[in-house]
Design a protein around this motif. Structure first.
Motif, PDB file in Angstrom:
ATOM      1  N   ALA A   7       1.051  -1.214   0.184  1.00 55.34           N
ATOM      2  CA  ALA A   7      -0.152  -0.009   0.039  1.00 55.34           C
ATOM      3  C   ALA A   7       0.796   1.137  -0.091  1.00 55.34           C
ATOM      4  CB  ALA A   7      -0.750  -0.175   1.160  1.00 55.34           C
ATOM      5  N   ASP A   8       0.378   2.529  -0.395  1.00 54.12           N
ATOM      6  CA  ASP A   8       0.967   3.569  -0.390  1.00 54.12           C
ATOM      7  C   ASP A   8       0.772   4.318   0.889  1.00 54.12           C
ATOM      8  OD1 ASP A   8       1.977   3.724  -2.981  1.00 54.12           O
ATOM      9  OD2 ASP A   8       0.006   4.602  -3.589  1.00 54.12           O
ATOM     10  N   TYR A   9       1.506   5.224   1.528  1.00 54.42           N
ATOM     11  CA  TYR A   9       1.294   5.631   2.864  1.00 54.42           C
ATOM     12  C   TYR A   9      -0.357   6.284   3.093  1.00 54.42           C
ATOM     13  CZ  TYR A   9       1.254   7.261   7.397  1.00 54.42           C
ATOM     14  OH  TYR A   9       0.734   7.636   8.738  1.00 54.42           O
ATOM     15  N   ALA A  10      -0.558   6.784   2.056  1.00 53.98           N
ATOM     16  CA  ALA A  10      -1.942   7.645   2.221  1.00 53.98           C
ATOM     17  C   ALA A  10      -3.037   6.494   2.207  1.00 53.98           C
ATOM     18  CB  ALA A  10      -2.217   8.430   0.872  1.00 53.98           C
ATOM     19  N   GLN A  11      -2.677   5.561   1.789  1.00 52.16           N
ATOM     20  CA  GLN A  11      -3.968   4.393   1.924  1.00 52.16           C
ATOM     21  C   GLN A  11      -3.754   3.871   3.346  1.00 52.16           C
ATOM     22  OE1 GLN A  11      -2.381   2.238  -1.377  1.00 52.16           O
ATOM     23  NE2 GLN A  11      -4.426   2.145  -2.377  1.00 52.16           N
ATOM     24  N   ILE A  12      -2.463   3.783   4.010  1.00 49.31           N
ATOM     25  CA  ILE A  12      -2.565   3.250   5.305  1.00 49.31           C
ATOM     26  C   ILE A  12      -3.105   4.374   6.354  1.00 49.31           C
ATOM     27  CG2 ILE A  12      -0.839   2.771   7.154  1.00 49.31           C
ATOM     28  CD1 ILE A  12       1.001   1.724   5.053  1.00 49.31           C
TER      29      ILE A  12
END
Length: 258
Positions: A16-21
């Motif tokens: 995942a990208d950090y924005a998704q986390i």
């Protein structure tokens, strides 16, 4: 001591990208979970082995600012990757950033690729457990010397089910034990932890009992696990989508019980 029923989610920092986390953390807090965990690895544990992955403790520092209610931490920090005094200082700092909401989850370590690629000595299960036994009192001693002091007695969570050593260290140092396995396994190890508590002169009720419930609905296992002594139930959720549907089932079950 009676512990309330609590629900946790482990947002696995992989694929995942950090924005998704970050979005998943916000959704988990909004959904009513009590604790949000990540994990302490350098590569994905399943799926594409060289897929996207992020480091644990820098992420926890961001979560301290991004959340306002939930407790949070690693499930679990690998003891091998950081000097115990440094880890104590990191935990103290993140706890202050969050206003006193950090759980210090820690375990002996097991994922050999992390060790090999980042230059740590993998050793043996016995040597890693010996290192953990040495680290836990050093962490607590360092907390007593830091200025400013921790906001409170930071709860230590020990993860693992080793019956002679890991559960003994849990009895000596932890406020939360995280176990694995089915109801029968959890019940047996929970009883062994009680025995270790008796040996070290500690009331078993001082230690909250946590269990992973990945892919298991509350209707299937919750009552049996509560009977076995569990009060913290944690669902693992992977990226990139971080589907919280099962987590929400557990939150609804908790609320119905209340």
């Amino acid at each position: 001591m009676t512990h309330p029923i609590r629900i946790g989610v482990q947002l696995q920092p992989q694929h995942a990208d950090y924005a998704q986390i970050r979005d998943a953390v916000a959704r988990a807090e909004d959904a009513g979970v009590d604790v949000v965990f990540n994990w302490d690895h350098f590569f994905p544990l399943y799926g594409e082995p060289d897929g996207k992955h992020f480091e644990c403790w820098t992420m926890l520092g961001a979560w301290a600012e991004a959340t306002s209610r939930v407790e949070f931490g690693a499930l679990v920090t690998c003891n091998s990757y950081r000097n115990p005094e440094l880890l104590a200082d990191m935990a103290r700092t993140v706890d202050h950033i969050s206003g006193g909401r950090l759980i210090l989850g820690v375990g002996a370590g097991w994922f050999e690729r992390d060790y090999d690629e980042y230059g740590y000595d993998f050793g043996t299960p016995g040597s890693r457990l010996a290192d953990l036994a040495q680290a836990l009192p050093r962490i607590r001693e360092r907390w007593s010397r830091l200025n400013p002091a921790p906001t409170r007695e930071i709860p230590i969570l020990v993860g693992g089910g080793g019956e002679r050593k890991t559960l003994r260290y849990t009895a000596e140092h932890a406020r939360i034990w995280h176990g694995f396995g089915d109801v029968d396994v959890f019940t047996r190890k929970n009883g062994i932890l009680d025995d270790h508590c008796a040996d070290v002169g500690r009331a078993p009720g001082e230690i909250e009992r946590s269990v992973g419930v990945n892919r298991r609905s509350p209707g299937d296992v919750a009552d049996a696990l509560v009977t076995a002594g569990a009060t913290l139930f944690t669902v693992g959720v992977g990226g990139p989508d971080y589907d919280l549907g099962l987590v929400e089932e557990w939150v609804a079950w908790r609320d119905r019980r209340a």
